[in-house]
Design a protein around this motif. Structure first.
Motif, PDB file in Angstrom:
ATOM      1  N   ALA A  95      39.056  25.575  40.681  1.00  0.00           N
ATOM      2  CA  ALA A  95      40.363  26.857  39.268  1.00  0.00           C
ATOM      3  C   ALA A  95      39.667  27.018  38.991  1.00  0.00           C
ATOM      4  CB  ALA A  95      41.646  25.711  38.631  1.00  0.00           C
ATOM      5  N   VAL A  96      38.786  27.495  37.552  1.00  0.00           N
ATOM      6  CA  VAL A  96      38.094  28.063  36.795  1.00  0.00           C
ATOM      7  C   VAL A  96      37.391  28.818  37.474  1.00  0.00           C
ATOM      8  CG1 VAL A  96      36.434  27.510  35.043  1.00  0.00           C
ATOM      9  CG2 VAL A  96      38.217  25.379  35.206  1.00  0.00           C
ATOM     10  N   LEU A  97      36.594  28.442  38.418  1.00  0.00           N
ATOM     11  CA  LEU A  97      35.588  29.495  39.382  1.00  0.00           C
ATOM     12  C   LEU A  97      36.483  30.895  39.591  1.00  0.00           C
ATOM     13  CD1 LEU A  97      33.443  26.993  40.697  1.00  0.00           C
ATOM     14  CD2 LEU A  97      32.858  28.174  39.255  1.00  0.00           C
ATOM     15  N   GLY A  98      37.490  30.267  40.529  1.00  0.00           N
ATOM     16  CA  GLY A  98      38.665  30.857  40.680  1.00  0.00           C
ATOM     17  C   GLY A  98      38.897  32.118  39.709  1.00  0.00           C
ATOM     18  N   HIS A  99      39.573  31.535  38.911  1.00  0.00           N
ATOM     19  CA  HIS A  99      39.925  32.676  37.620  1.00  0.00           C
ATOM     20  C   HIS A  99      38.910  33.374  37.044  1.00  0.00           C
ATOM     21  CE1 HIS A  99      42.624  33.643  34.203  1.00  0.00           C
ATOM     22  NE2 HIS A  99      41.419  32.810  33.310  1.00  0.00           N
ATOM     23  N   ILE A 100      37.699  32.514  36.963  1.00  0.00           N
ATOM     24  CA  ILE A 100      36.502  34.113  36.616  1.00  0.00           C
ATOM     25  C   ILE A 100      36.663  34.325  38.003  1.00  0.00           C
ATOM     26  CG2 ILE A 100      34.461  33.904  36.227  1.00  0.00           C
ATOM     27  CD1 ILE A 100      34.264  31.138  35.036  1.00  0.00           C
ATOM     28  N   TRP A 101      36.075  34.951  39.186  1.00  0.00           N
ATOM     29  CA  TRP A 101      36.248  35.407  39.763  1.00  0.00           C
ATOM     30  C   TRP A 101      37.359  36.627  40.319  1.00  0.00           C
ATOM     31  CZ3 TRP A 101      32.236  36.530  43.919  1.00  0.00           C
ATOM     32  CH2 TRP A 101      32.563  37.995  45.009  1.00  0.00           C
ATOM     33  N   ASP A 102      38.029  36.330  39.330  1.00  0.00           N
ATOM     34  CA  ASP A 102      39.597  37.008  39.694  1.00  0.00           C
ATOM     35  C   ASP A 102      39.347  38.329  38.920  1.00  0.00           C
ATOM     36  OD1 ASP A 102      41.041  36.149  42.264  1.00  0.00           O
ATOM     37  OD2 ASP A 102      41.789  34.800  40.935  1.00  0.00           O
ATOM     38  N   LYS A 103      39.264  37.366  37.173  1.00  0.00           N
ATOM     39  CA  LYS A 103      38.768  37.914  35.980  1.00  0.00           C
ATOM     40  C   LYS A 103      37.926  39.532  36.515  1.00  0.00           C
ATOM     41  CE  LYS A 103      40.781  37.780  32.977  1.00  0.00           C
ATOM     42  NZ  LYS A 103      42.110  38.537  32.433  1.00  0.00           N
ATOM     43  N   ARG A 104      36.325  39.088  36.469  1.00  0.00           N
ATOM     44  CA  ARG A 104      35.652  39.686  36.782  1.00  0.00           C
ATOM     45  C   ARG A 104      36.266  40.958  38.108  1.00  0.00           C
ATOM     46  NH1 ARG A 104      29.980  37.273  38.275  1.00  0.00           N
ATOM     47  NH2 ARG A 104      29.237  39.403  37.620  1.00  0.00           N
ATOM     48  N   SER A 105      36.637  40.811  38.774  1.00  0.00           N
ATOM     49  CA  SER A 105      37.371  41.885  39.655  1.00  0.00           C
ATOM     50  C   SER A 105      38.287  42.499  39.812  1.00  0.00           C
ATOM     51  CB  SER A 105      38.362  41.057  40.823  1.00  0.00           C
ATOM     52  OG  SER A 105      37.096  40.195  41.859  1.00  0.00           O
ATOM     53  N   GLU A 106      38.656  42.393  38.658  1.00  0.00           N
ATOM     54  CA  GLU A 106      40.090  43.524  37.825  1.00  0.00           C
ATOM     55  C   GLU A 106      38.931  44.571  37.462  1.00  0.00           C
ATOM     56  OE1 GLU A 106      42.043  41.577  35.242  1.00  0.00           O
ATOM     57  OE2 GLU A 106      43.322  40.057  36.600  1.00  0.00           O
ATOM     58  N   ALA A 107      37.659  43.864  37.366  1.00  0.00           N
ATOM     59  CA  ALA A 107      36.952  45.768  36.225  1.00  0.00           C
ATOM     60  C   ALA A 107      36.417  46.687  37.894  1.00  0.00           C
ATOM     61  CB  ALA A 107      35.570  45.217  35.809  1.00  0.00           C
ATOM     62  N   HIS A 108      37.128  45.419  39.215  1.00  0.00           N
ATOM     63  CA  HIS A 108      36.288  46.328  40.512  1.00  0.00           C
ATOM     64  C   HIS A 108      36.814  47.678  40.554  1.00  0.00           C
ATOM     65  CE1 HIS A 108      35.137  47.065  44.695  1.00  0.00           C
ATOM     66  NE2 HIS A 108      33.975  47.120  44.258  1.00  0.00           N
ATOM     67  N   SER A 109      36.569  48.519  41.334  1.00  0.00           N
ATOM     68  CA  SER A 109      37.489  50.029  41.843  1.00  0.00           C
ATOM     69  C   SER A 109      38.588  49.550  42.793  1.00  0.00           C
ATOM     70  CB  SER A 109      36.199  50.719  42.042  1.00  0.00           C
ATOM     71  OG  SER A 109      35.795  50.348  43.357  1.00  0.00           O
ATOM     72  N   ARG A 110      38.552  48.244  43.566  1.00  0.00           N
ATOM     73  CA  ARG A 110      39.620  48.167  44.675  1.00  0.00           C
ATOM     74  C   ARG A 110      39.154  46.836  44.389  1.00  0.00           C
ATOM     75  NH1 ARG A 110      37.641  48.953  50.352  1.00  0.00           N
ATOM     76  NH2 ARG A 110      35.688  48.251  49.316  1.00  0.00           N
ATOM     77  N   PRO A 111      40.431  46.206  43.226  1.00  0.00           N
ATOM     78  CA  PRO A 111      40.547  44.478  42.176  1.00  0.00           C
ATOM     79  C   PRO A 111      40.644  43.892  43.357  1.00  0.00           C
ATOM     80  CG  PRO A 111      41.451  45.673  41.479  1.00  0.00           C
ATOM     81  CD  PRO A 111      41.118  46.886  42.128  1.00  0.00           C
ATOM     82  N   GLU A 112      42.392  43.968  44.392  1.00  0.00           N
ATOM     83  CA  GLU A 112      42.583  43.130  45.366  1.00  0.00           C
ATOM     84  C   GLU A 112      41.170  43.060  46.244  1.00  0.00           C
ATOM     85  OE1 GLU A 112      45.172  41.653  45.099  1.00  0.00           O
ATOM     86  OE2 GLU A 112      45.380  42.328  43.134  1.00  0.00           O
ATOM     87  N   PHE A 113      40.817  44.134  46.865  1.00  0.00           N
ATOM     88  CA  PHE A 113      40.039  43.934  48.299  1.00  0.00           C
ATOM     89  C   PHE A 113      38.976  42.846  47.144  1.00  0.00           C
ATOM     90  CE2 PHE A 113      35.347  45.078  48.877  1.00  0.00           C
ATOM     91  CZ  PHE A 113      34.931  44.019  50.212  1.00  0.00           C
ATOM     92  N   MET A 114      38.330  42.551  45.825  1.00  0.00           N
ATOM     93  CA  MET A 114      37.542  41.542  45.777  1.00  0.00           C
ATOM     94  C   MET A 114      38.284  40.640  45.492  1.00  0.00           C
ATOM     95  SD  MET A 114      34.215  42.888  44.858  1.00  0.00           S
ATOM     96  CE  MET A 114      33.762  42.156  44.459  1.00  0.00           C
ATOM     97  N   LYS A 115      38.683  39.961  45.018  1.00  0.00           N
ATOM     98  CA  LYS A 115      40.028  39.153  45.038  1.00  0.00           C
ATOM     99  C   LYS A 115      40.272  37.705  46.249  1.00  0.00           C
ATOM    100  CE  LYS A 115      42.725  40.225  40.650  1.00  0.00           C
ATOM    101  NZ  LYS A 115      43.791  40.419  40.398  1.00  0.00           N
ATOM    102  N   ARG A 116      40.322  39.813  47.367  1.00  0.00           N
ATOM    103  CA  ARG A 116      40.617  39.327  48.793  1.00  0.00           C
ATOM    104  C   ARG A 116      39.349  38.142  49.087  1.00  0.00           C
ATOM    105  NH1 ARG A 116      43.064  42.799  50.398  1.00  0.00           N
ATOM    106  NH2 ARG A 116      41.910  43.833  52.135  1.00  0.00           N
ATOM    107  N   SER A 117      38.111  38.949  48.717  1.00  0.00           N
ATOM    108  CA  SER A 117      36.792  38.378  48.678  1.00  0.00           C
ATOM    109  C   SER A 117      36.448  37.090  48.181  1.00  0.00           C
ATOM    110  CB  SER A 117      35.136  39.635  48.434  1.00  0.00           C
ATOM    111  OG  SER A 117      35.798  40.432  49.098  1.00  0.00           O
ATOM    112  N   GLY A 118      36.551  36.803  47.733  1.00  0.00           N
ATOM    113  CA  GLY A 118      36.819  35.290  47.002  1.00  0.00           C
ATOM    114  C   GLY A 118      37.732  34.619  47.662  1.00  0.00           C
TER     115      GLY A 118
END
Length: 659
Positions: free
Chosen positions: A568-591
């Motif tokens: 759960a912590v790793l997933g949260h870190i991944w999602d927070k880092r994804s928000e800095a990407h130009s396509r945050p939803e795509f990056m979150k979906r990658s996780g």
């Protein structure tokens, strides 16, 4: 994630090939789950493996569709649900009432309980799936599997990336599970130690699948699970073990006190949290029932209803429920023949049917919520079974008061277990069904077709459970049953539930422990409500502390909770880092895709390993013997950390290259 809204034209969904393939997978998966569950007390979700196998086999048909594959996985997913009846049925052998499992009695019990579970979960779809923000980790993962598989030949770079990511995650988890099977890596890293005058321990399952589940459930649920574990292992265990006379080895002390005391405190917590959850669900459940009525009215008036809103009609749901009560009554009568219940059967029958209907409705809502919160695999349905057997045993004690001789007490305990088996079937299938319906919502399936497929799956699974149980009963037996040998299967849940029934009807149950769990979770409910007020003031932002999540953390072994919380912590870190990407939803979906692949790989390997164990005996692939345990723990921890780092690192780099 947006819901697909298909037009329904020309789509193949509830096909014969989907039903036949799903039925065959159900036979195989149910048999494997029965053995695995009795051996280690855990079953595995079969929806994701079924989806992968379905896509691989149906891909050869040019007219196969995503929703057809979803029907196959929906049907086969019932294997994991129906097989969990082993958490209560072996108790009838353990208490000495049955010597084997009568085929039609066992099969009909599984079928009727499971079918009622499907029917009772129909009105919950709108409340818990459509009008809810529950994460449904395995439901979302199942949708991703189907979407990626369905679009992988379309040529879209994102789809190819998704499929590669899932396969990569699956490969990593198979490598990890393979090292564990070879005994080169430990399956669990555990250490018990003294704390003041008491003792406690720390244990961590070396499982990429559990970490992946944690990624999907989110930070709030992960924190809730960890808080529950801290309450049990950081507070309750040191306290309760300090009350035991000194001299007991620390390992035996921790294991005994957790099993005999702390877990019962967790059971009380689950009972109170379950009741609280139901109270909070009354309004959305009522909305769901109103939605079914409105949908039926619109259908009668010739109105158009979106495919994704077509549940089984209310008349079918109510009619099937009423019809099922007649064979249930007959089974209860046959079971009670010759015992003390038969002497005053009419009030016992009325009370039993009301118990099955009312408690069944309660547990279907609670287990559906738990599946949405932490996933089907992590949902402790055995905890709801604890609540059910307590109610059943108290009911039987009230109907047949006074002291009874040992034979009469055994008969009353057996009747309570048998009545609870129907409620268990309701809980298990509702737990599974709503996860499947979430997948269907995301990929555009027709709900009533999924609900019908699940009834067919329940039928297939019910037919294979009795012979497998009888085979294991004759060859190995169950711990605690009369004449059990050293190689008897542990069947931990059935043992606990039968012990509860014997405790209530024999007057030895520690009600003080159950009550303590209820008091603890009442305090957690207050904290969660205060957090909810703060969240609303902050515009919907902020963490909550779901009481059921905390209760589950108190009840389940720490070895399962810690890797899930880490995920759960790793997933949260991944999602927070994804928000800095130009396509945050795509990056979150990658996780999500990586986590999905890990879960699929872990599940498929678990299925194959269970089959190998059944055919070849325990530890069929071990290449090292005793003496390697310490090194295996180091290898397991290092390899687990490396593979998780590799998975996230590779996925991020690959995602950044996708145009």
């Amino acid at each position: 994630m947006a819901t697909v809204q298909p037009d329904g034209a020309g789509r193949r969904e509830l096909t014969w090939r989907a039903l036949l393939l799903g039925g065959l997978l159900t036979f195989v998966f149910t048999a494997a789950n029965v053995y695995f569950g009795l051996r280690v007390g855990l079953t595995f979700s079969t929806a994701l493996p079924a989806a992968v196998i379905s896509m691989a086999l149906l891909r050869g048909f040019k007219d196969n569709s995503l929703v057809e594959n979803n029907i196959t996985q929906t049907l086969a997913s019932s294997a994991g649900a129906v097989a969990t009846m082993i958490f209560v049925l072996p108790g009838l052998v353990m208490v000495g009432w049955w010597t084997d499992f009568p085929y039609w009695t066992t099969a009909l019990t599984c079928f009727l309980g499971g079918t009622l579970g499907v029917m009772m979960s129909v009105p919950l779809r709108r409340a818990l799936v459509v009008n809810s923000d529950l994460p449904y980790p395995e439901g979302i993962a199942g949708a991703e599997v189907l979407r990626v598989g369905g679009r992988s030949e379309a040529g879209a770079e994102e789809s190819r990336f998704g499929l590669r990511t899932m396969l990569f995650g699956g490969l990593l988890s198979v490598i990890m599970a393979g090292l564990v099977a070879l005994k080169l890596a430990a399956s669990e890293i555990a250490q018990n130690f003294r704390v003041g005058g008491g003792a406690t321990g720390v244990s961590f399952s070396v499982s990429m699948g559990l970490i992946a589940i944690g990624h999907l459930i989110g930070l709030s649920a992960g924190i809730a699970l960890f808080v529950g574990t801290f309450i049990s292992w950081g507070v309750l265990l040191p306290w309760r073990t300090s009350l035991v006379a000194p001299g007991t080895p620390v390992g035996d002390l921790v294991s005994t006190v957790f099993s005999n005391e702390v877990r019962f405190i967790g059971a009380g917590a689950i009972a109170v949290a379950s009741i609280w959850t139901l109270l909070k669900l009354l309004k959305p459940i009522a909305v769901g029932l109103a939605g079914i009525v409105a949908a039926g009215r619109a259908r009668k008036q010739g109105g158009e209803l979106a495919i994704t809103e077509r549940d089984l009609p209310g008349s079918v749901v109510i009619g099937s429920t009423v019809v099922a009560l007649f064979p249930i009554a007959w089974l209860l009568w046959r079971f009670a023949e010759g015992g003390p219940v038969a002497q005053d059967f009419v009030p016992a029958l009325v009370a039993s049917l009301l118990f099955i209907l009312v408690i069944g409705a309660v547990v279907s809502a609670v287990t559906g919520y738990m599946a949405g919160l932490v996933g089907t695999s992590n949902s402790p349905v055995s905890g709801v079974g604890i609540l059910s057997i307590l109610v059943a045993a108290v009911m039987i004690a009230a109907l047949f008061p006074g002291q009874h001789d040992p034979e009469a007490t055994k008969a009353l305990v057996a009747y309570a277990l048998f009545a609870t088996a129907f409620v268990f079937g309701i809980a298990l299938v509702a737990n599974d069904n709503l996860q499947d319906l979430k997948t269907g919502q995301l990929v555009g399936s027709t709900p009533w077709k999924q609900q019908l497929a699940l009834v067919i799956g329940v039928t297939a699974g019910s037919l294979v459970i009795p012979p497998v149980l009888n085979l294991l009963n004759k060859t190995m037996g169950f711990a605690g049953m009369p004449g059990a040998g050293p190689d008897a299967l542990a069947a931990p849940q059935a043992s606990l539930i039968s012990s509860l029934a014997q405790g209530v009807l024999g007057g030895t149950l520690r009600w003080d422990l159950i009550a303590l769990g209820g008091v603890i979770i009442a305090a957690i409910i207050l904290v969660d409500e205060l957090l909810g007020i703060r969240e609303r003031r902050m515009g919907g932002k902020g963490l909550r502390l779901p009481p059921l999540g905390v209760a589950m953390g108190m009840y389940l072994p720490i070895s399962l909770i810690l890797p899930t919380a880490v995920g759960a912590v790793l997933g949260h870190i991944w999602d927070k880092r994804s928000e800095a990407h130009s396509r945050p939803e795509f990056m979150k979906r990658s996780g999500v895709l990586l986590a999905t692949g890990i879960i699929v790989g872990d599940s498929l390997f678990g299925l194959g390993y269970a089959a190998a164990v059944a055919g070849l005996g325990s530890d069929p692939f071990a290449i090292v013997g005793p003496g390697f345990e310490s090194a295996a723990k180091i290898v397991g921890l290092l390899v687990l950390g490396f593979l998780m780092w590799l998975g996230y690192s590779h996925t991020r780099k690959a995602a950044l290259k996708v145009p």
